[in-house]
Design an enzyme around this catalytic site. Structure first.
Site, PDB file in Angstrom:
ATOM      1  N   GLY A  59      19.153 -45.127  17.075  1.00 22.75           N
ATOM      2  CA  GLY A  59      18.902 -43.753  16.670  1.00 22.75           C
ATOM      3  C   GLY A  59      19.213 -42.824  17.819  1.00 22.75           C
ATOM      4  O   GLY A  59      19.281 -43.256  18.974  1.00 22.75           O
ATOM      5  N   CYS A  86      19.131 -51.190  20.132  1.00 22.52           N
ATOM      6  CA  CYS A  86      19.240 -49.948  20.890  1.00 22.52           C
ATOM      7  C   CYS A  86      17.921 -49.158  20.844  1.00 22.52           C
ATOM      8  O   CYS A  86      16.935 -49.603  21.413  1.00 22.52           O
ATOM      9  CB  CYS A  86      20.433 -49.139  20.400  1.00 22.52           C
ATOM     10  SG  CYS A  86      20.975 -47.930  21.603  1.00 22.52           S
ATOM     11  N   TYR A  87      17.867 -48.006  20.159  1.00 21.84           N
ATOM     12  CA  TYR A  87      16.592 -47.288  20.100  1.00 21.84           C
ATOM     13  C   TYR A  87      15.482 -48.199  19.578  1.00 21.84           C
ATOM     14  O   TYR A  87      14.333 -48.136  20.031  1.00 21.84           O
ATOM     15  CB  TYR A  87      16.708 -46.031  19.211  1.00 21.84           C
ATOM     16  CG  TYR A  87      15.382 -45.301  19.063  1.00 21.84           C
ATOM     17  CD1 TYR A  87      14.999 -44.331  19.973  1.00 21.84           C
ATOM     18  CD2 TYR A  87      14.502 -45.626  18.020  1.00 21.84           C
ATOM     19  CE1 TYR A  87      13.768 -43.692  19.863  1.00 21.84           C
ATOM     20  CE2 TYR A  87      13.271 -44.993  17.898  1.00 21.84           C
ATOM     21  CZ  TYR A  87      12.912 -44.024  18.820  1.00 21.84           C
ATOM     22  OH  TYR A  87      11.697 -43.399  18.707  1.00 21.84           O
ATOM     23  N   HIS A 175      25.229 -52.773  20.292  1.00 22.28           N
ATOM     24  CA  HIS A 175      25.281 -52.700  18.825  1.00 22.28           C
ATOM     25  C   HIS A 175      26.037 -53.898  18.249  1.00 22.28           C
ATOM     26  O   HIS A 175      27.261 -53.880  18.194  1.00 22.28           O
ATOM     27  CB  HIS A 175      25.944 -51.392  18.388  1.00 22.28           C
ATOM     28  CG  HIS A 175      25.079 -50.205  18.645  1.00 22.28           C
ATOM     29  ND1 HIS A 175      24.121 -49.778  17.754  1.00 22.28           N
ATOM     30  CD2 HIS A 175      24.984 -49.385  19.722  1.00 22.28           C
ATOM     31  CE1 HIS A 175      23.488 -48.730  18.250  1.00 22.28           C
ATOM     32  NE2 HIS A 175      23.991 -48.477  19.449  1.00 22.28           N
ATOM     33  N   GLU A 177      26.331 -54.621  15.264  1.00 24.20           N
ATOM     34  CA  GLU A 177      26.839 -54.329  13.922  1.00 24.20           C
ATOM     35  C   GLU A 177      28.227 -53.694  13.910  1.00 24.20           C
ATOM     36  O   GLU A 177      28.857 -53.624  12.865  1.00 24.20           O
ATOM     37  CB  GLU A 177      25.837 -53.424  13.176  1.00 24.20           C
ATOM     38  CG  GLU A 177      25.707 -51.983  13.689  1.00 24.20           C
ATOM     39  CD  GLU A 177      24.732 -51.837  14.875  1.00 24.20           C
ATOM     40  OE1 GLU A 177      24.494 -52.843  15.567  1.00 24.20           O
ATOM     41  OE2 GLU A 177      24.251 -50.706  15.111  1.00 24.20           O
ATOM     42  N   SER A 229      34.501 -43.158 -17.315  1.00 23.11           N
ATOM     43  CA  SER A 229      35.636 -42.346 -16.888  1.00 23.11           C
ATOM     44  C   SER A 229      36.848 -43.222 -16.639  1.00 23.11           C
ATOM     45  O   SER A 229      37.956 -42.722 -16.489  1.00 23.11           O
ATOM     46  CB  SER A 229      35.267 -41.623 -15.595  1.00 23.11           C
ATOM     47  OG  SER A 229      35.140 -42.571 -14.548  1.00 23.11           O
ATOM     48  N   GLY A 230      36.627 -44.528 -16.566  1.00 24.05           N
ATOM     49  CA  GLY A 230      37.738 -45.413 -16.204  1.00 24.05           C
ATOM     50  C   GLY A 230      37.740 -45.671 -14.713  1.00 24.05           C
ATOM     51  O   GLY A 230      38.501 -46.492 -14.212  1.00 24.05           O
ATOM     52  N   GLY A 231      36.868 -44.999 -13.965  1.00 18.73           N
ATOM     53  CA  GLY A 231      36.723 -45.264 -12.542  1.00 18.73           C
ATOM     54  C   GLY A 231      35.942 -46.556 -12.338  1.00 18.73           C
ATOM     55  O   GLY A 231      35.339 -47.074 -13.285  1.00 18.73           O
ATOM     56  N   VAL A 232      35.953 -47.054 -11.108  1.00 12.15           N
ATOM     57  CA  VAL A 232      35.348 -48.355 -10.831  1.00 12.15           C
ATOM     58  C   VAL A 232      33.843 -48.362 -11.150  1.00 12.15           C
ATOM     59  O   VAL A 232      33.346 -49.262 -11.825  1.00 12.15           O
ATOM     60  CB  VAL A 232      35.528 -48.730  -9.336  1.00 12.15           C
ATOM     61  CG1 VAL A 232      35.014 -50.134  -9.077  1.00 12.15           C
ATOM     62  CG2 VAL A 232      36.980 -48.597  -8.935  1.00 12.15           C
ATOM     63  N   ASP A 233      33.126 -47.352 -10.662  1.00  6.91           N
ATOM     64  CA  ASP A 233      31.676 -47.384 -10.775  1.00  6.91           C
ATOM     65  C   ASP A 233      31.200 -47.336 -12.230  1.00  6.91           C
ATOM     66  O   ASP A 233      30.346 -48.130 -12.631  1.00  6.91           O
ATOM     67  CB  ASP A 233      31.044 -46.226  -9.981  1.00  6.91           C
ATOM     68  CG  ASP A 233      31.542 -46.206  -8.549  1.00  6.91           C
ATOM     69  OD1 ASP A 233      32.068 -47.243  -8.106  1.00  6.91           O
ATOM     70  OD2 ASP A 233      31.419 -45.166  -7.883  1.00  6.91           O
ATOM     71  N   SER A 234      31.760 -46.413 -13.009  1.00  7.12           N
ATOM     72  CA  SER A 234      31.282 -46.330 -14.395  1.00  7.12           C
ATOM     73  C   SER A 234      31.763 -47.546 -15.190  1.00  7.12           C
ATOM     74  O   SER A 234      31.056 -48.028 -16.082  1.00  7.12           O
ATOM     75  CB  SER A 234      31.709 -45.016 -15.054  1.00  7.12           C
ATOM     76  OG  SER A 234      33.099 -44.945 -15.225  1.00  7.12           O
ATOM     77  N   LYS A 374      30.244 -50.137  -2.196  1.00  7.00           N
ATOM     78  CA  LYS A 374      31.447 -50.058  -3.034  1.00  7.00           C
ATOM     79  C   LYS A 374      32.194 -51.394  -3.146  1.00  7.00           C
ATOM     80  O   LYS A 374      32.607 -51.791  -4.239  1.00  7.00           O
ATOM     81  CB  LYS A 374      32.386 -49.001  -2.453  1.00  7.00           C
ATOM     82  CG  LYS A 374      33.581 -48.676  -3.324  1.00  7.00           C
ATOM     83  CD  LYS A 374      33.186 -47.654  -4.349  1.00  7.00           C
ATOM     84  CE  LYS A 374      34.343 -47.223  -5.213  1.00  7.00           C
ATOM     85  NZ  LYS A 374      33.943 -46.107  -6.079  1.00  7.00           N
TER      86      LYS A 374
END
Ligand code: XMP
Length: 518
Positions: A59, A86-87, A175, A177, A229-234, A374
């Site tokens: 942080g 770290c923090y 870090h 990560e 909508s045809g998008g990935v998420d929906s 995602k």
């Protein structure tokens, strides 16, 4: 029956580091489920969550700041392994009676660390060898708390890693990560597997199984409406829900007349014809184009489209009968943004395709993807048998081509943009770049330029080609695609799209530009 991932989870307490999401990514990549919660999560909530270990993020604060974030000290009495990064390490030191030194100099960048103890956190590492790690800190550990030993040191941080092995408390100044710490995943894996005793169990197959069960239990026999909508998420949301509740799911696709060429048809093919989902296509092209007539202001366009969308959606939903729930493809980064105490970084995105819908329609939300990143959503899509073309689809804005036609939207200008857009995508795919770049598309400019075709002077439209590289759409760089690819795109557009006599390539980065032109 395999191990339940939810019994093997890790809690990440967020102290505001820009890397907190990365910690979660790395933990999930190790096939361990984890969640990020604000640093001030109550002890009861932590106990109820019942993780196998806790990671304290980094942080921006110094432990000596008056408003420095402090987690509940009780986390050290739960008998659980804790890793402070770290923090997080400085907080652990401070709280357990060690001394954190305020340092005027910030150590930032690659550092060389020597490992002195090759057990636990550094299991499998060569002792006394040097390792590259990424540092980004001001303060450092001057005196470790009682019971701790140094595991590794670097030139500027004599205590680059420390442990109280008997209590299973660990701290690292660097870090693990970030990609700049090449052995970071191995260090985190040691924490997860050797120290916390987790078993790899987070797979998309297990997610699908668990979510399908949970959705069935939550939704019972209620009807759910989902905007597709045809998008990935929906798309993934719809297929997952269909798996859970079958015909109790009804999807609505509003064709606003601003979709790309053949898009509505493709969605119908996949969802209605292949999956047998109850899909209702609302052809509202004329309505949208009518409302957009004469409108040139980008914000005005967005408002009109949002308003008409809600109207169409509501009308169709009412026709379909009494639904209790609205399914939405909210992802984990959106969830974290809203719960994190400062958020990993400034939020620029404020686009929500179905913004306002649940309130307007008095529906409860169901968000089966709210735990996923995602790329995990894409894996779920593959797991559910969605075509790769759809799962790997580039983002496409809710207002569609409207914000890629500068100036007024007319059927003629829409048709020009659609044809040009097909060519851009086609050439990008042929060049093997479609999945490498973030987005690639055409924009129709509101100017005409002079050209010559045969012996004739022309005075026609200009198409701008926009291809960008990005990790999260927050920042983006224009993509250095080969000149040959640009050349082919330009030739094909000018030769085959009637009304265009010039093509330009957009070489602006975000910021200060944005990805879309409007
Ligand atoms: P900008 O243009 O803000 O875009 O750099 C960032 C990302 O968001 C998409 N975008 C939108 N998506 N509704 C959406 O659903 C919108 O109004 C909208 N505007 C931009 C854009 O395509 C990019 O991926």
């Amino acid at each position: 029956m395999d191990v339940d991932f939810f019994a093997e989870k890790i809690l990440i307490l967020d102290f505001g580091s820009q890397y907190t999401q990365l910690i979660a990514r790395r933990v999930r990549e190790a096939k361990i489920y984890c969640e990020i919660h604000p640093f001030n999560m109550t002890l009861e909530a932590i106990e109820a969550f019942s993780p196998k270990g806790i990671i304290l993020s980094g942080g921006p604060a110094s432990i000596y700041d008056t408003d420095a974030p402090f987690a509940d000290a009780g986390i050290f009495d739960l008998g659980m392994p804790v890793l402070g990064i770290c923090y997080g390490m400085q907080f652990m030191t401070h709280l357990r009676g060690g001394v954190v030194a305020q340092s005027g100099d910030r150590e930032y960048g690659n550092a060389t660390m020597t490992i002195r103890d090759d057990r636990d956190l550094f299991h499998g590492f060569e002792k006394d060898a040097e390792w590259t790690v990424w540092m980004s800190h001001g303060d450092r550990i001057d005196q470790m708390p009682e019971g701790f030993e140094a595991l590794a040191g670097s030139k500027n941080s004599p205590v680059a890693a420390m442990a109280d092995t008997s209590r299973r408390f660990f701290g690292v100044q660097f870090h693990p990560e970030v990609a700049h710490t090449p052995e970071g995943p191995k260090i985190l894996a040691n924490f997860l597997f050797h120290i916390c005793g987790c078993e790899p169990s987070w797979t998309m197959a297990s997610f699908v199984r668990r979510t399908v069960e949970a959705m069935r239990a939550q939704l019972g026999n209620e009807r759910v409406i989902c905007g597709l909508s045809g998008g990935v998420d929906s798309s993934v949301t719809a297929v997952l829900l269909h798996e859970a509740i079958g015909d109790n799911l009804s999807c609505i696709l509003v064709d606003n007349g601003l979709l790309r060429k053949g898009e509505a048809r493709k969605v119908v093919e996949v969802f209605q014809e292949y999956y047998g989902i109850d899909l209702h296509l609302v052809d509202a092209s004329e309505l949208f184009l009518g409302s957009l007539k004469g409108v040139t202001d980008p914000e005005e366009k967005r408002k009109i489209i949002g308003r008409e969308f809600i109207r169409c959606f509501e009308k169709k939903a009412a026709e379909l009968g009494s639904a209790k729930y609205l399914a939405q493809g909210t992802l984990y980064p959106d969830v974290i943004e809203s719960v994190s105490f400062k958020g990993p970084s400034a939020t620029i995105k404020s686009h929500h395709n179905v913004g306002g819908l649940p309130e307007v329609m008095n529906l409860k939300l169901v968000e089966p993807l709210r735990e996923l990143f995602k790329d995990e959503v894409r894996e779920v899509g593959i797991e559910l048998g969605l075509p790769r073309e759809l799962v790997m689809r580039q983002p496409f804005p809710g207002p569609g081509l409207a914000i890629r036609i500068l100036g007024e939207i007319t059927p003629e200008r829409l048709s020009i943009l659609r044809e040009a857009d097909v060519i851009v995508l086609d050439e990008i795919k042929i060049a093997g770049l479609y999945e490498k770049v973030w987005q690639s598309f055409a924009v129709l400019l509101p100017v005409r330029t002079v050209g010559v075709m045969g012996d004739e002077r022309t005075y026609e439209h200009v198409i701008a080609v926009r291809v960008v590289d990005s990790l999260d759409a927050m920042t983006a760089d224009w993509s250095k695609i080969p000149y040959q690819v640009m050349g082919r795109i330009s030739n094909r557009i000018i030769n085959s799209v009637k009304g265009v006599n010039r093509v330009v390539y957009d070489i602006s980065s975000k910021p200060p530009s944005t990805i879309e032109w409007e």
